[in-house]
Design a protein around this motif. Structure first.
Motif, PDB file in Angstrom:
ATOM      1  N   PHE A 184     -17.592  -4.746   1.680  1.00  0.00           N
ATOM      2  CA  PHE A 184     -16.417  -4.972   2.383  1.00  0.00           C
ATOM      3  C   PHE A 184     -15.966  -3.558   2.938  1.00  0.00           C
ATOM      4  O   PHE A 184     -16.279  -2.673   2.147  1.00  0.00           O
ATOM      5  N   ASP A 185     -15.376  -3.727   3.912  1.00  0.00           N
ATOM      6  CA  ASP A 185     -14.375  -2.664   4.386  1.00  0.00           C
ATOM      7  C   ASP A 185     -12.965  -2.725   4.026  1.00  0.00           C
ATOM      8  O   ASP A 185     -12.559  -3.959   3.868  1.00  0.00           O
ATOM      9  N   TYR A 186     -12.049  -1.650   3.829  1.00  0.00           N
ATOM     10  CA  TYR A 186     -10.839  -1.898   3.576  1.00  0.00           C
ATOM     11  C   TYR A 186     -10.350  -0.830   4.267  1.00  0.00           C
ATOM     12  O   TYR A 186     -10.694   0.395   4.373  1.00  0.00           O
ATOM     13  N   TYR A 187      -9.071  -1.024   4.840  1.00  0.00           N
ATOM     14  CA  TYR A 187      -8.330   0.032   5.726  1.00  0.00           C
ATOM     15  C   TYR A 187      -6.786  -0.354   5.713  1.00  0.00           C
ATOM     16  O   TYR A 187      -6.520  -1.498   5.629  1.00  0.00           O
ATOM     17  N   ARG A 188      -6.102   0.753   6.306  1.00  0.00           N
ATOM     18  CA  ARG A 188      -4.757   0.447   6.602  1.00  0.00           C
ATOM     19  C   ARG A 188      -4.288   1.466   7.772  1.00  0.00           C
ATOM     20  O   ARG A 188      -4.760   2.586   8.060  1.00  0.00           O
ATOM     21  N   PRO A 189      -3.178   1.165   8.306  1.00  0.00           N
ATOM     22  CA  PRO A 189      -2.708   2.292   9.226  1.00  0.00           C
ATOM     23  C   PRO A 189      -1.686   3.174   8.352  1.00  0.00           C
ATOM     24  O   PRO A 189      -0.994   2.593   7.348  1.00  0.00           O
ATOM     25  N   LEU A 190      -1.691   4.453   8.725  1.00  0.00           N
ATOM     26  CA  LEU A 190      -0.829   5.332   7.984  1.00  0.00           C
ATOM     27  C   LEU A 190       0.289   5.605   8.746  1.00  0.00           C
ATOM     28  O   LEU A 190       0.308   5.369   9.944  1.00  0.00           O
ATOM     29  N   PRO A 191       1.473   5.904   7.935  1.00  0.00           N
ATOM     30  CA  PRO A 191       2.837   6.351   8.735  1.00  0.00           C
ATOM     31  C   PRO A 191       2.789   7.296   9.964  1.00  0.00           C
ATOM     32  O   PRO A 191       3.565   7.223  10.668  1.00  0.00           O
ATOM     33  N   ASP A 192       1.403   8.153   9.913  1.00  0.00           N
ATOM     34  CA  ASP A 192       1.318   9.033  11.174  1.00  0.00           C
ATOM     35  C   ASP A 192       0.678   8.546  12.016  1.00  0.00           C
ATOM     36  O   ASP A 192      -0.180   9.268  12.871  1.00  0.00           O
ATOM     37  N   TYR A 231      -0.134  -4.197   7.944  1.00  0.00           N
ATOM     38  CA  TYR A 231      -0.985  -4.968   6.728  1.00  0.00           C
ATOM     39  C   TYR A 231      -2.016  -3.860   6.233  1.00  0.00           C
ATOM     40  O   TYR A 231      -2.641  -3.258   6.792  1.00  0.00           O
ATOM     41  N   ALA A 232      -2.325  -3.984   4.950  1.00  0.00           N
ATOM     42  CA  ALA A 232      -3.536  -3.563   4.376  1.00  0.00           C
ATOM     43  C   ALA A 232      -4.556  -4.465   4.711  1.00  0.00           C
ATOM     44  O   ALA A 232      -4.259  -5.817   4.620  1.00  0.00           O
ATOM     45  N   VAL A 233      -5.720  -4.262   4.950  1.00  0.00           N
ATOM     46  CA  VAL A 233      -6.854  -5.208   5.486  1.00  0.00           C
ATOM     47  C   VAL A 233      -8.004  -4.830   4.704  1.00  0.00           C
ATOM     48  O   VAL A 233      -8.385  -3.853   4.484  1.00  0.00           O
ATOM     49  N   TYR A 234      -8.806  -6.095   4.343  1.00  0.00           N
ATOM     50  CA  TYR A 234     -10.167  -6.003   3.649  1.00  0.00           C
ATOM     51  C   TYR A 234     -10.993  -7.174   4.443  1.00  0.00           C
ATOM     52  O   TYR A 234     -10.194  -7.883   5.159  1.00  0.00           O
ATOM     53  N   HIS A 279       0.939  -1.269   0.221  1.00  0.00           N
ATOM     54  CA  HIS A 279       0.024  -0.124   0.023  1.00  0.00           C
ATOM     55  C   HIS A 279       0.851   1.340   0.083  1.00  0.00           C
ATOM     56  O   HIS A 279       2.030   1.209   0.541  1.00  0.00           O
ATOM     57  N   PHE A 280       0.461   2.524  -0.525  1.00  0.00           N
ATOM     58  CA  PHE A 280       1.080   3.438  -0.848  1.00  0.00           C
ATOM     59  C   PHE A 280       0.481   4.806  -0.786  1.00  0.00           C
ATOM     60  O   PHE A 280      -1.049   4.698  -0.745  1.00  0.00           O
ATOM     61  N   HIS A 281       1.106   6.053  -1.036  1.00  0.00           N
ATOM     62  CA  HIS A 281       0.237   7.301  -1.282  1.00  0.00           C
ATOM     63  C   HIS A 281      -0.058   7.467  -2.710  1.00  0.00           C
ATOM     64  O   HIS A 281       0.789   7.735  -3.459  1.00  0.00           O
TER      65      HIS A 281
END
Length: 423
Positions: free
Chosen positions: A284-292, A275-278, A180-182
């Motif tokens: 479905f939901d999809y989510y991920r922690p960000l660097p900040d 991890y990127a999560v779905y 995952h990325f920006h």
């Protein structure tokens, strides 16, 4: 003058280049209509092959879905593996899937080769299993391995809870492919690289007319005109009535994303991983922690409008259904955007006239597939490569106009209800 919407990506993007509006006449080998990742990826692939390229964009580079999505980069298609296997047959389905795997590698290599500040996180992805049915998950593992060579790993609930601290999931499927990325930084980086290779990019240059017959093509904007041997149209949910044959083959579908406030160490009380999560539902939901240490959370679609009221509250409710321990966490931003959905949910690539190509229809799974079709169309135009014909079965199928929109919303609501019953 249109600017990027107020999203997390726009707020945190590295400074970009402001490209001028088209003024006057310009000649080129290939004119690309659309400055999203489909057009930019194709443009870079063409420039790498020595062709002169002009890109005209109605707003800003990466303004649409390309710059405001979840930031997941993974193999596969919106239409799903079973649809591809049924439509294309075992050999071609595997070839198509392998092309998406190559595309993921291409994106990752471009980030490194061209020093694009896309902040990639090479963690792989986890699918949280919504239902207490490990046999169903193992059947999917077997299907993907036998037909596509995809290796998945089943994590029972106890293992998954080391990383995702929730009782909502009954286990998870882990795949090490993808990252995952920006996405806005990536889109801007591809545009900058294209410009560095001689490509000409024009923003705030909405196309007002297309002359596509004959050996010489003309793409007209309010301020100028591009004369080209070849035209490539790369539009998505914002195509409007640009070209009727293409417009009627895409359904604009809205989807939504939010970001929380920074959580610091508290993030680990819910998401203790990168991890990127779905999840395994249709809706479905999809989510991920960000660097900040924020959480980016996406989910839900509608066929009518891209900015519903109380959007942040609605997405926050979806997050709390999985992580109730975050009940007092604030949502700082929420936004929507339109994706271009074909009826068959597969990328569309082909010619509508001699030397008039189109790449579109990624249906919410465009980070990898835009790079895939960009490479395919570039190699087709320059080298006569026929691999693009693997996508022939997924043509310009009419999406049904307004009745099709109503039908699509009803199907989605029905699927939501089934998810609720099964969950």
């Amino acid at each position: 003058m249109a600017q990027h919407i107020n999203s997390y990506y726009a707020q945190t993007a590295t400074p970009g280049i402001d490209y001028p509006a088209l003024a006057g006449k310009i000649e080129t080998d290939i004119c690309i209509v659309g400055g999203g990742l489909a057009g930019l990826s194709a443009g870079l692939s063409l420039a790498e092959r020595g062709r002169s390229v002009v890109v005209v964009e109605a707003n800003k580079v990466g303004w649409g879905a390309s710059g405001r999505n979840g930031g997941f980069v993974s193999p596969g298609f919106s239409g799903g593996a079973e649809r591809v296997l049924k439509t294309s047959g075992p050999r071609d389905a595997r070839a198509l899937w392998d092309l998406t795997r190559d595309a993921v590698k291409l994106i990752r290599s471009r980030i490194d080769r061209y020093a694009i500040p896309a902040q990639p996180v090479d963690s792989g992805m986890v699918g949280g299993w919504w239902r207490d049915d490990p046999a169903e998950a193992r059947a999917e593992m077997k299907f993907m391995t036998e037909n596509f060579g995809v290796e998945l790993e089943w994590w029972p609930k106890e293992k998954l809870r080391q990383f995702l601290i929730t009782d909502r999931y009954h286990g998870g499927l882990y795949r090490n492919e993808g990252f995952h990325f920006h996405p806005l930084n990536y889109a801007r980086g591809v545009a900058k690289t294209l410009a560095g290779k001689g490509g000409k990019l024009f923003e705030q240059s909405r196309v007002t007319g297309l002359e596509l017959k004959g050996a010489v093509k003309r793409v007209k904007t309010e301020g100028g005109e591009v004369v080209a041997k070849t035209v490539l149209i790369c539009c998505g949910g914002y195509i409007r009535d640009l070209e009727p044959r293409l417009s009627r083959a895409l359904k604009p579908v809205a989807t939504y994303v939010m970001v929380t406030e920074p959580l610091g160490e508290r993030l680990k009380t819910a998401i203790n991983c990168n991890y990127a999560v779905y999840d395994s539902r249709f809706d479905f939901d999809y989510y991920r922690p960000l660097p900040d240490t924020r959480i980016l959370w996406g989910g839900g679609v509608t066929m009518f409008g891209e900015d519903p009221p109380r959007l942040a509250r609605w997405l926050r409710k979806r997050m709390l259904a999985v992580y109730p321990q975050l009940a007092d966490v604030k949502v700082e931003l929420a936004w929507g955007g339109l994706m271009g959905y074909p009826a068959h949910k597969m990328p569309q690539l082909g010619e509508i006239e001699t030397n008039v190509w189109y790449c579109m229809g990624y249906g919410g799974h465009g980070m990898g597939t835009t790079a895939m079709t960009g490479e395919l169309v570039a190699s087709a135009i320059v080298e006569g490569d026929k691999r693009w014909e693997l996508l022939r079965p997924y043509g310009l199928q009419w999406t049904g106009g307004f009745p099709g929109t109503v039908y699509g919303q009803l199907v989605y609501w029905q699927a939501q209800f089934k998810d609720w019953i099964r969950g």
